[in-house]
Design a protein around this motif. Structure first.
Motif, PDB file in Angstrom:
ATOM      1  N   LEU A   1       0.791  -1.132  -0.090  1.00 14.83           N
ATOM      2  CA  LEU A   1       0.125  -0.010  -0.041  1.00 14.83           C
ATOM      3  C   LEU A   1       0.885   1.189  -0.120  1.00 14.83           C
ATOM      4  O   LEU A   1       0.588   2.330  -0.683  1.00 14.83           O
ATOM      5  CB  LEU A   1      -0.820  -0.017   1.410  1.00 14.83           C
ATOM      6  CG  LEU A   1      -2.022  -1.284   1.071  1.00 14.83           C
ATOM      7  CD1 LEU A   1      -2.880  -1.075   2.309  1.00 14.83           C
ATOM      8  CD2 LEU A   1      -2.735  -0.875  -0.155  1.00 14.83           C
ATOM      9  N   ARG A   2       2.046   1.243   0.623  1.00 14.86           N
ATOM     10  CA  ARG A   2       2.947   2.466   0.779  1.00 14.86           C
ATOM     11  C   ARG A   2       3.657   2.641  -0.829  1.00 14.86           C
ATOM     12  O   ARG A   2       3.623   3.768  -1.132  1.00 14.86           O
ATOM     13  CB  ARG A   2       4.078   2.028   1.606  1.00 14.86           C
ATOM     14  CG  ARG A   2       3.662   2.102   3.095  1.00 14.86           C
ATOM     15  CD  ARG A   2       3.372   3.672   3.422  1.00 14.86           C
ATOM     16  NE  ARG A   2       2.757   4.019   4.774  1.00 14.86           N
ATOM     17  CZ  ARG A   2       2.339   4.921   5.262  1.00 14.86           C
ATOM     18  NH1 ARG A   2       2.164   6.065   4.446  1.00 14.86           N
ATOM     19  NH2 ARG A   2       2.019   5.144   6.732  1.00 14.86           N
ATOM     20  N   MET A   3       3.899   1.359  -1.315  1.00 14.60           N
ATOM     21  CA  MET A   3       4.336   1.597  -2.733  1.00 14.60           C
ATOM     22  C   MET A   3       3.355   2.139  -3.584  1.00 14.60           C
ATOM     23  O   MET A   3       3.656   2.964  -4.594  1.00 14.60           O
ATOM     24  CB  MET A   3       4.783  -0.001  -3.393  1.00 14.60           C
ATOM     25  CG  MET A   3       5.936  -0.446  -2.506  1.00 14.60           C
ATOM     26  SD  MET A   3       6.341  -2.148  -3.234  1.00 14.60           S
ATOM     27  CE  MET A   3       7.076  -2.802  -1.738  1.00 14.60           C
ATOM     28  N   MET A   4       1.829   1.635  -3.574  1.00 13.24           N
ATOM     29  CA  MET A   4       0.884   2.230  -4.257  1.00 13.24           C
ATOM     30  C   MET A   4       0.822   3.740  -4.031  1.00 13.24           C
ATOM     31  O   MET A   4       0.196   4.624  -4.976  1.00 13.24           O
ATOM     32  CB  MET A   4      -0.276   1.644  -3.941  1.00 13.24           C
ATOM     33  CG  MET A   4      -0.564   0.245  -4.344  1.00 13.24           C
ATOM     34  SD  MET A   4      -2.023  -0.558  -3.943  1.00 13.24           S
ATOM     35  CE  MET A   4      -1.910  -2.164  -4.580  1.00 13.24           C
ATOM     36  N   LEU A   5       1.245   4.233  -2.923  1.00 13.78           N
ATOM     37  CA  LEU A   5       0.901   5.627  -2.640  1.00 13.78           C
ATOM     38  C   LEU A   5       2.160   6.513  -2.912  1.00 13.78           C
ATOM     39  O   LEU A   5       2.308   7.611  -2.721  1.00 13.78           O
ATOM     40  CB  LEU A   5       0.652   5.800  -1.195  1.00 13.78           C
ATOM     41  CG  LEU A   5      -0.834   5.427  -0.602  1.00 13.78           C
ATOM     42  CD1 LEU A   5      -0.846   5.635   0.844  1.00 13.78           C
ATOM     43  CD2 LEU A   5      -1.668   6.324  -1.308  1.00 13.78           C
TER      44      LEU A   5
END
Length: 389
Positions: free
Chosen positions: A349-353
């Motif tokens: 999720l951090r990568m997606m953000l």
């Protein structure tokens, strides 16, 4: 080494000959991501920006008309606050409560008698809040009035310490600051959508479930009595063991790649701008699944029970990490932190953000530590129990 690759290729052929296995590995995850992303898009907000809409707030000044707060009145008339809050005077606390319950007010504030006088005498400023039915309105109104109180108390403390001239300096520097604004989790990147959230959750869940293939393969050799024949050949036990895990690991990598590519082009799921780190997280999850299934296989007597244990653990860890439904952060960051999925979800999720590396490295570090522990346990359990009939 040749024996290991021969066994791995045999596993690949065996798995790709099974139609049900192909459906469960490649079609079912994509279907679940589509259904969950479509059905729960309203819960996640769709990743779209929101705007603050004006709402009515009931204001009750408990003092008599001659002692009503000028500070509150001037604050509510300021342009930044007036854009968000429509202040309406309520006669009493009971009237404010009734208005909130009936929906006349979205929020209510009780100003104690002598509010301005208390400020002059150096007492702490306090207000009473009555929450409405709309969670967003409550959050916005609470933020606005909390900022107001914080600013007043800070200025009062500064004046008592530095003198009256400190108040005028702070007032000039603070002009034009909005009372409340909506922001993003990460500037420069959109918030993740329901499709992104459940794509990450289902990807990790099915990567953990790939360990069932290891359990099925290991027990099939025993149940079909082919382990005796393999043992009579010049094949070491560890070569058979590693070959099976290597073949199933390659299938899991293909499964992972197909889910990422399919969701990207079919549903528009954005997986971030770090494909290398995404691949690393997926490989760590696959390794964790394989070693966890090995540990279970070494100590459980039947394949059915071993698969049930792995499935149960996978479902529990997926739920604890918020993979089935978004859970409160307080729960996810405490109980969920004991699940493998939690660290994988957090990293993806951090990568997606498009978050900085400092916010992703912790998740990858914890996944690596978990894999090290599971790998050591699998190694020692194999040395102790062994893979035999």
């Amino acid at each position: 080494m040749a024996n290991i690759w021969t066994i791995a290729v045999h596993e690949l052929r065996r798995l790709f000959r099974s139609c049900s296995m192909l459906i469960n590995l490649f079609l079912l995850p994509i279907l679940l991501i589509f259904l969950l992303g479509s059905a729960l898009s309203s819960v996640m907000g769709g990743g779209k920006d929101q705007t603050i809409e004006s709402f009515r707030v009931g204001i009750v000044d408990a003092g008599n008309p001659a002692e009503r707060s000028q500070l509150i009145g001037n604050f509510l008339k300021s342009p930044q606050v007036a854009e968000i809050i429509t202040a309406e005077t309520a006669e009493s606390r009971e009237a404010a409560v009734s208005g909130v319950r009936s929906g006349q007010y979205g929020y209510a504030v009780i100003v104690p008698a002598g509010f301005d006088k208390d400020m002059v005498t150096g007492k702490e400023a306090k207000l009473e809040y009555i929450l409405g039915k709309n969670r967003t309105d409550n959050m916005i109104a609470g933020t606005v009035f909390d900022n107001f109180l914080g600013s007043i108390n800070y200025k009062q403390a500064a004046a008592m310490t530095l003198g009256p001239q400190a108040i005028s300096a702070m007032t000039e520097s603070g002009q034009g600051n909005p009372a409340a604004v909506l922001g993003k989790l990460n500037d420069g990147a959109p918030a993740y959508t329901a499709s992104q959230y459940y794509a990450a959750a289902m990807l990790l869940m099915f990567l953990l479930l790939c360990g069932q293939m290891v359990i099925t393969s290991l027990y099939s050799e025993k149940d079909n009595h082919t382990l005796f024949r393999i043992g009579s050949m010049p094949v070491k036990g560890r070569e058979l063991f590693i070959g099976k895990m290597l073949g199933i690991g390659l299938v899991s990598v293909l499964q992972c790649a197909s889910i990422i590519v399919a969701t990207r082009f079919l549903f528009g799921v954005y997986w971030g701008n770090r494909p290398g780190l995404l691949m690393l997280v997926c490989l760590l999850m696959i390794f964790a699944s394989l070693t966890l299934s090995v540990i279970i296989s070494m100590f459980v007597r039947s394949a059915a029970l071993a698969r049930a244990v792995l499935s149960g653990l996978t479902v529990v860890m997926t739920f604890m990490s918020g993979g089935m439904a978004p859970l409160p952060d307080a729960w996810v960051n405490t109980g969920g932190a004991f699940s493998i999925n939690h660290w994988g979800m957090k990293g993806i999720l951090r990568m997606m953000l498009e978050s900085p590396w400092a916010q992703i490295s912790g998740s990858i570090g914890m996944l690596s530590l978990i894999c090290l522990v599971l790998g050591s346990m699998a190694f020692f359990s194999y040395r102790k129990v062994g893979y035999h009939a």
